[in-house]
Design a protein around this motif. Structure first.
Motif, PDB file in Angstrom:
ATOM      1  N   UNK A 165       0.835  -1.201   0.000  1.00 49.68           N
ATOM      2  CA  UNK A 165       0.000   0.000   0.000  1.00 49.68           C
ATOM      3  C   UNK A 165       0.871   1.254   0.000  1.00 49.68           C
ATOM      4  N   UNK A 166       1.878   1.280   0.866  1.00 50.15           N
ATOM      5  CA  UNK A 166       2.753   2.451   0.943  1.00 50.15           C
ATOM      6  C   UNK A 166       3.443   2.699  -0.404  1.00 50.15           C
ATOM      7  N   UNK A 167       3.971   1.634  -0.997  1.00 50.76           N
ATOM      8  CA  UNK A 167       4.665   1.777  -2.279  1.00 50.76           C
ATOM      9  C   UNK A 167       3.707   2.234  -3.371  1.00 50.76           C
ATOM     10  N   UNK A 168       2.507   1.676  -3.383  1.00 43.65           N
ATOM     11  CA  UNK A 168       1.498   2.051  -4.379  1.00 43.65           C
ATOM     12  C   UNK A 168       1.181   3.541  -4.286  1.00 43.65           C
ATOM     13  N   UNK A 169       0.988   4.046  -3.079  1.00 39.42           N
ATOM     14  CA  UNK A 169       0.635   5.453  -2.901  1.00 39.42           C
ATOM     15  C   UNK A 169       1.800   6.369  -3.270  1.00 39.42           C
ATOM     16  N   UNK A 170       3.015   5.919  -2.976  1.00 42.49           N
ATOM     17  CA  UNK A 170       4.192   6.700  -3.384  1.00 42.49           C
ATOM     18  C   UNK A 170       4.288   6.774  -4.905  1.00 42.49           C
ATOM     19  N   UNK A 171       4.060   5.636  -5.566  1.00 45.99           N
ATOM     20  CA  UNK A 171       4.111   5.601  -7.039  1.00 45.99           C
ATOM     21  C   UNK A 171       3.064   6.524  -7.663  1.00 45.99           C
ATOM     22  N   UNK A 172       1.917   6.650  -7.001  1.00 44.55           N
ATOM     23  CA  UNK A 172       0.822   7.456  -7.546  1.00 44.55           C
ATOM     24  C   UNK A 172       0.888   8.917  -7.090  1.00 44.55           C
ATOM     25  N   UNK A 173       1.932   9.267  -6.337  1.00 49.74           N
ATOM     26  CA  UNK A 173       2.088  10.649  -5.896  1.00 49.74           C
ATOM     27  C   UNK A 173       1.051  11.086  -4.878  1.00 49.74           C
ATOM     28  N   UNK A 174       0.596  10.157  -4.033  1.00 48.41           N
ATOM     29  CA  UNK A 174      -0.422  10.447  -3.027  1.00 48.41           C
ATOM     30  C   UNK A 174       0.247  10.847  -1.715  1.00 48.41           C
ATOM     31  N   UNK A 175      -0.253  11.883  -1.056  1.00 52.20           N
ATOM     32  CA  UNK A 175       0.175  12.208   0.301  1.00 52.20           C
ATOM     33  C   UNK A 175      -0.527  11.240   1.246  1.00 52.20           C
ATOM     34  N   UNK A 176       0.234  10.522   2.052  1.00 48.68           N
ATOM     35  CA  UNK A 176      -0.432   9.555   2.926  1.00 48.68           C
ATOM     36  C   UNK A 176       0.132   9.584   4.338  1.00 48.68           C
ATOM     37  N   UNK A 177      -0.689   9.089   5.258  1.00 46.48           N
ATOM     38  CA  UNK A 177      -0.338   8.971   6.669  1.00 46.48           C
ATOM     39  C   UNK A 177      -0.357   7.491   7.041  1.00 46.48           C
TER      40      UNK A 177
END
Length: 355
Positions: free
Chosen positions: A28-40
């Motif tokens: 999940x973390x890698x996916x969000x990084x790849x998509x340029x998402x700001x995440x917590x």
């Protein structure tokens, strides 16, 4: 504007390693990084692994009370003060978050379902009583959230427990690249391999019984969690005359090497939501023998068993399959790669965010 998503990942406050559920967090973390998402990264206790934007309530790690930490991440999630597009809940529990943002839950079969598990009896049943009561009060949240199950087996259990219809399945990520290095088309030794933590919930005694009944050598590999259970397995092996070897805390390299030698993989755990070791073994070219009462039969239906007597016969049959079938299993395993998991999950998330 960049999307903002909070990932509910209670386990990062419990362990330094990445278990099967931990692989989901990591993906999940890698996916969000790849998509340029700001995440917590949200957990109840302070993370033991390095994560982006950690949000937690307790300033130290708590290695126990897994089920209750899943619930308590609710209070950590409320600490996220920015406006979110979604909660991506990898802990599987419908904590009440839908009133704050869209709530997407990736889940296996609930522990309170009637499927076989370690929670079905003894002290585990008592441990689970308050959890069961709380979950019963969260059915309204379950109806508001969107579930993605980790197998159709889990989807059926989720639907029954929460009285909803779970229609979406994305199988969990498997490190098929690493285990594919064990694949070859040469001869293999006549023994079966079982992989699982050395703890009661994994039902490893079934591997001992299958070895005794089939007269086939078996090797159990796993991290040593319960010394008492380890000794119980050794005692049972001597009593039954099983040819079983138990290897604890192997390195990934040692496990890959062992997989390159074994012929068959035996999965002993009834009620398993999916069974990541099954796909790891397939990628290495082993033939899986799996419980019919599990999600594993969805990916490896050819040799499924109802009981240990049937499994002991199937073990011997699986030893004799030809190289073409091993190659087919190896190729089938590629469908469960981490890349494909991230792609399918993002497709689902994107659809939910735009609906």
């Amino acid at each position: 504007m960049r999307l903002k998503i909070a990932v509910i990942a209670h386990g990062i406050g419990m362990s330094k390693g990445y278990s099967g559920e931990g692989r989901v967090y990591k993906s999940f973390f890698k996916m969000l990084e790849e998509k340029g998402v700001d995440y917590f990264s949200v957990s109840f206790a302070k993370p033991l692994v390095q994560v982006r934007n950690p949000v937690y309530l307790v300033p130290f790690s708590i290695p126990r009370f897994d089920k209750y930490q899943r619930l308590l991440t609710y209070f950590s999630a409320k600490k996220v003060k920015v406006s979110l597009d979604a909660f991506l809940n990898a802990s599987g529990v419908p904590i009440p978050l839908s009133n704050f943002a869209k709530h997407i839950i990736y889940a296996g079969a609930p522990a309170i379902s009637d499927l076989p598990s370690k929670y079905s009896s003894g002290l585990w049943k008592i441990y689970l009583l308050p959890f069961k009561g709380i979950l019963s009060s969260l059915k309204d949240e379950a109806k508001k959230a969107r579930f993605v199950a980790n197998s159709w087996y889990s989807a059926q259990a989720l639907s029954k427990v929460y009285q909803i219809e779970v229609r979406d399945v994305v199988y969990p990520p498997v490190d098929v690249e690493t285990f594919s290095s064990a694949y070859h088309e040469g001869e293999r030794e006549k023994f079966f391999l079982t992989v699982g933590r050395i703890e009661r919930g994994k039902m490893l005694e079934n591997a001992v019984l299958v070895s005794a009944l089939s007269k086939v050598k078996g090797v159990i590999v796993g991290s040593l969690r319960e010394k008492g259970y380890y000794n119980k397995l050794l005692k049972l092996s001597r009593k039954m005359g099983a040819d079983i070897h138990i290897l604890t805390d192997l390195t990934p390299q040692e496990l890959v090497k062992l997989m390159s030698r074994a012929s068959v993989y035996f999965h002993p755990t009834l009620g398993e939501h999916f069974g990541i070791p099954v796909v790891e073994a397939m990628s290495a070219g082993l033939v899986p023998v799996v419980p019919e009462e599990s999600g594993a039969k969805e990916v490896a239906p050819e040799f499924k068993y109802k009981n240990v007597e049937e499994a002991s016969k199937l073990i011997k049959e699986a030893m004799e399959v030809d190289r073409r079938f091993r190659k087919e299993l190896h190729e089938r395993a590629t469908e469960f790669s981490e890349d494909k998991f991230r792609s399918k999950m993002w497709e689902f998330i994107e659809k939910e965010l735009t609906s």
